[in-house]
Design an enzyme around this catalytic site. Structure first.
Site, PDB file in Angstrom:
ATOM      1  N   GLY A  35       0.836  -1.233  -0.022  1.00 64.64           N
ATOM      2  CA  GLY A  35       0.112   0.038  -0.035  1.00 64.64           C
ATOM      3  C   GLY A  35       0.904   1.319   0.123  1.00 64.64           C
ATOM      4  N   LYS A 192      -5.008   4.098  18.901  1.00 66.13           N
ATOM      5  CA  LYS A 192      -5.350   5.132  18.057  1.00 66.13           C
ATOM      6  C   LYS A 192      -6.852   5.509  17.735  1.00 66.13           C
ATOM      7  CE  LYS A 192      -4.112   7.354  14.027  1.00 66.13           C
ATOM      8  NZ  LYS A 192      -5.074   7.211  13.010  1.00 66.13           N
ATOM      9  N   GLU A 199      -9.494  13.685  18.931  1.00 64.46           N
ATOM     10  CA  GLU A 199      -9.289  14.645  17.626  1.00 64.46           C
ATOM     11  C   GLU A 199     -10.647  15.127  17.282  1.00 64.46           C
ATOM     12  OE1 GLU A 199      -8.437  13.426  13.226  1.00 64.46           O
ATOM     13  OE2 GLU A 199      -6.642  13.028  14.347  1.00 64.46           O
TER      14      GLU A 199
END
Length: 329
Positions: A35, A192, A199
């Site tokens: 990727g 995460k 966030e």
């Protein structure tokens, strides 16, 4: 304002060359990388700058080093380490499954995408049956990671993590912080996920504040108010720097439609909060605000979309031209 930062709204210190990881820090390694998009391509370059040998594969032959997964695996010495950077869900599941048929005892697969932690546990179990290790790694840094480094949160057995450690050391930012072995398999992506939920909430607060200042018809230069907050205030952050950069490029954000996508991790954070009876009202409200943005052209969502584009290169929805569909720019 720090004179080294003046003139660069993204917070880079002008006059200083970016510091790249040193190849001698933990020795060089060979690694496969699947990727090579916006993040994967830059990660390959950062690893190579650190002296590591990277064999990259991508469906786009123009950027790929090899023609197939089989060729990638053949070119790696044992124990083989293969890092997967493809979209979460079926693309990652299919790639990990294919690697399970190609790798052997002692090899390690790293999932560096945005997979859900429950997928990690399934992948680790499947690969364990073939004596292949698995490490999940949440990666933050977006399009800026090549120069600034990537924040890394990884989970897995210590022996498997050790095989990947030189790559972690090369990819992380310089300095003491920026990388953590969070725990067992799944802990990296879970960390995460929570990071992204936070966030969401921070971005929403900045966006609502920007809209209020614009609507009040009292503050003469809203962008300069936000710029002043970049030093000395308790709310200064890189996201604030990026919002100022977006406002410098497009005052009023008139070219951006007030529509913000969600990556899925905000939803998973809210679901995890429900599962563990942990209230997450700010993150939940920020997620729901993104849903609302798909119904109304919200000024606050223009700011959210602008920040997402600044740090991650995420597509923004622009106004439709006469007689045509709105493109993503």
């Amino acid at each position: 304002m720090d004179p080294d930062r003046r003139g660069d709204p993204r917070g880079h210190r002008t006059g200083h060359r970016p510091r790249h990881p040193r190849a001698t820090r933990r020795g060089s390694m060979d690694i496969g990388l699947i990727g090579l998009g916006k993040m994967g391509g830059n990660m390959r370059e950062r690893l190579r700058r650190a002296g590591h040998t990277v064999v990259g594969f991508d469906r786009n032959p123009d950027v790929s080093d090899v023609a197939s997964l089989e060729e990638l695996v053949e070119k790696l010495p044992s124990p083989k380490v293969v890092w997967v950077m493809v979209p979460a869900g079926d693309p990652t599941r299919q790639t990990v499954s294919a690697l399970g048929d190609l790798l052997g005892e002692g090899d390690v697969v790293v999932d560096g995408g945005n997979s859900r932690w429950t997928d990690d546990q399934r992948h680790a179990g499947m690969l364990k049956e073939k004596s292949v290790g698995f490490v999940d790694c949440g990666v933050s840094g977006g399009v800026w990671g090549l120069e600034n480094g990537y924040a890394l949160m990884y989970g897995g057995d210590a022996d498997d993590v050790a095989k990947v450690q030189p790559a972690f050391d090369a990819l992380k930012p310089e300095g003491e912080f920026g990388a953590v072995h969070a725990g067992a398999v799944g802990s990296g992506h879970f960390s995460k996920m929570v990071h992204n939920g936070i966030e969401y909430a921070i971005m929403q607060a900045y966006a609502e504040g920007w809209e209020l200042l614009e609507k009040a018809d009292l503050v003469e230069n809203v962008t300069e108010v936000f710029r002043s907050w970049r030093e000395g205030t308790v709310i200064r952050s890189w996201l604030l720097d990026l919002l100022v950069a977006a406002l410098d490029e497009d005052p009023g954000l008139s070219a951006i439609r007030g529509y913000a996508d969600d990556s899925g991790e905000g939803r998973w954070t809210v679901e995890a909060g429900i599962e563990h009876a942990v209230p997450t009202p700010a993150i939940t409200a920020a997620l729901y605000a993104r849903f609302v943005s798909r119904q109304d052209d919200s000024p606050a969502m223009k700011a959210i979309a602008a920040m997402r584009n600044q740090f991650g290169g995420h597509a923004v929805h622009t106004s439709a031209p006469p007689g045509g569909d709105a493109p993503s720019a």
